[in-house]
Design a protein around this motif. Structure first.
Motif, short mmCIF file in Angstrom:
data_model
loop_
_atom_site.label_atom_id
_atom_site.label_comp_id
_atom_site.label_asym_id
_atom_site.label_seq_id
_atom_site.Cartn_x
_atom_site.Cartn_y
_atom_site.Cartn_z
N TYR A 234 0.83 -1.21 0.00
CA TYR A 234 0.00 0.00 0.00
C TYR A 234 0.86 1.25 0.00
N GLU A 235 0.23 2.40 -0.31
CA GLU A 235 0.88 3.71 -0.18
C GLU A 235 0.22 4.40 1.00
N PRO A 236 0.80 4.25 2.18
CA PRO A 236 0.10 4.73 3.38
C PRO A 236 0.39 6.18 3.73
N GLU A 237 -0.60 6.80 4.34
CA GLU A 237 -0.43 8.12 4.92
C GLU A 237 -1.11 8.07 6.29
N VAL A 238 -0.37 8.41 7.33
CA VAL A 238 -0.94 8.35 8.68
C VAL A 238 -1.14 9.77 9.19
N ILE A 239 -2.38 10.06 9.56
CA ILE A 239 -2.70 11.41 10.04
C ILE A 239 -3.18 11.34 11.48
N SER A 240 -2.71 12.30 12.28
CA SER A 240 -3.15 12.36 13.67
C SER A 240 -4.33 13.32 13.78
N VAL A 241 -5.43 12.85 14.34
CA VAL A 241 -6.58 13.74 14.57
C VAL A 241 -6.79 13.91 16.06
#
Lengths: 166, 250
Positions: free
Chosen positions: A76-83
């Motif tokens: 996968y091409e992951p992007e991790v975002i903190s909310v």
């Protein structure tokens, strides 16, 4: 938690996320902790939204990196975002997570009302993770990590951690 | 860049940053293991909150600025922390008095910021207030324990409270930026902060059997970038790596 109507693709991502452990409490996964707040899929591009447990939790950067690594390994091409909103609550820890925690030796967070009383030393409602006695006392509201308090059992005299309600 | 918002975020982040640093100086040097861990955990919470404020500030600033640039690459006169937070760690009662006054203020401030019209500020405040609730409980309980403890602990706690009373006034000082933010529904009402602070601290001091200091002036200047001598030494520590290895990368 798996919903029956969930598309196959998202289910696959969740399976991968279920392999990512909390670095501090390695019997728990990030899903057990209620840290995963959302998944957005677009082909192989996946956006994972996570929420920090405590503002200064040093494990969060590692968790984000582990999530990225796990997804990259599966192509996968992951992007991790903190909310930040809504703020994480210990109520989001799954029932399975609480059970695993107790087995590991950490007392799981009590319901909000009981917890405040336990932390004020008013009522001994935390069960000893070693011998099961309810005759325990709060030693300190601050334990080995930001999320835990330190208790001691008056019966078997062993200390143990309690996961704080927040 | 929205300069007022940027300046406001600096005001919000600098006090916890400097106080967090003072607390981190105690890591490994606490009076006992339990309080050592507690103070280190409080410092860690504060640093986490500072990261949230400065990440937002960095986005507002743009031009590639990072949270680390903001935290570490400024001179003394550019920091906006209240001078209370710079005061040194003398004895445990000293540390507790400083913490007690700051936590009482911090709790009131964050409670209001949870209702801020700025969504990011309200999200950061909603996260932080949970942790600061524990901080305030910790520091106020120790004020009571020490105040109502032994003769020695009572004297030390009384002296500490008497000393820090001259620093609390700056906590309620409203700068122009804060006035602007309050008018815009983004910031907090300082009159309300002061009222809640006095009410809470007086109650705790009474319970602790401590004399409430009568003082009508305050040490100040921090919020305008005019600091005590302490900040220079603090920054020499805090910014050591950045000064020794300019432009360093991981």
């Amino acid at each position: 938690m798996v919903e029956r109507s969930m598309p196959e693709a998202e289910h696959r991502v969740r399976e991968i996320l279920a392999t990512v452990k909390d670095p501090e409490i390695p019997v728990l996964t990030v899903e057990d902790m209620g840290i995963i707040r959302g998944i957005e899929l677009d082909g192989l591009k996946v956006k994972v939204k996570i929420t920090p447990t405590y503002s200064g939790c040093p494990a969060m950067d590692e968790i984000a990196a582990d999530i990225r690594k796990a997804l990259l390994a599966e192509g996968y091409e992951p992007e991790v975002i903190s909310v930040l909103s809504p703020p994480w609550s210990s109520l989001w820890i799954s029932a399975e997570g609480r059970r695993k925690m107790e087995v590991y030796g950490i007392a799981a967070p009590l319901e909000e009302v009981a917890d405040k009383r336990a932390l004020m030393g008013e009522k001994r409602v935390v069960k000893c993770t070693h011998c099961g006695s309810m005759n325990t006392r709060l030693v300190s509201q601050f334990g080995s990590t930001a999320c835990k308090a330190l208790f001691q059992c008056n019966d078997c005299l062993e200390p143990f951690d309690y996961f704080k309600c927040i | 860049m929205n300069k007022s918002l940027y300046d406001y975020l600096i005001l919000l982040g600098d006090s916890p940053l400097i106080l967090g640093h003072r607390l981190s100086e105690l890591c490994g040097h606490g009076p006992n293991l339990e309080t050592d861990i507690a103070l280190s955990n409080i410092a860690l919470d504060l640093f986490g909150q500072v990261r949230n404020w400065f990440q937002y500030a960095a986005e507002i600033h743009g031009e590639g600025k990072t949270e680390d640039d903001i935290a570490f690459l400024r001179y003394e006169h550019e920091y906006r922390n209240v001078v209370l937070t710079e005061q040194p760690n003398k004895d445990f009662a000293w540390v507790i008095a400083r913490q007690f006054y700051f936590d009482a203020f911090h709790y009131s401030l964050l409670t209001q910021l949870c209702e801020s019209r700025d969504e990011r500020i309200s999200a950061i405040a909603a996260k932080s207030i949970k942790e600061v609730t524990y901080h305030r409980r910790f520091s106020s309980e120790w004020v009571k324990r020490l105040g109502d403890g032994t003769e020695e602990s009572h004297i030390r706690m009384q002296n500490a409270i008497a000393h820090f009373a001259m620093y609390k006034g700056e906590l309620f000082e409203e700068t122009n930026v804060e006035k602007e933010m309050f008018s815009a529904g983004i910031g907090a009402d300082f009159k309300l902060i002061k009222a809640q602070f006095e009410s809470f601290t007086n109650e705790v001091l009474n319970e602790a059997g401590l004399e409430i200091p009568q003082i009508d002036w305050t040490q100040r200047g921090g919020k305008q970038g005019v600091h005590s001598e302490h900040l220079g030494y603090i920054l020499a520590d805090l910014q050591y790596m950045q000064r020794a290895y300019p432009g360093m990368q991981w």
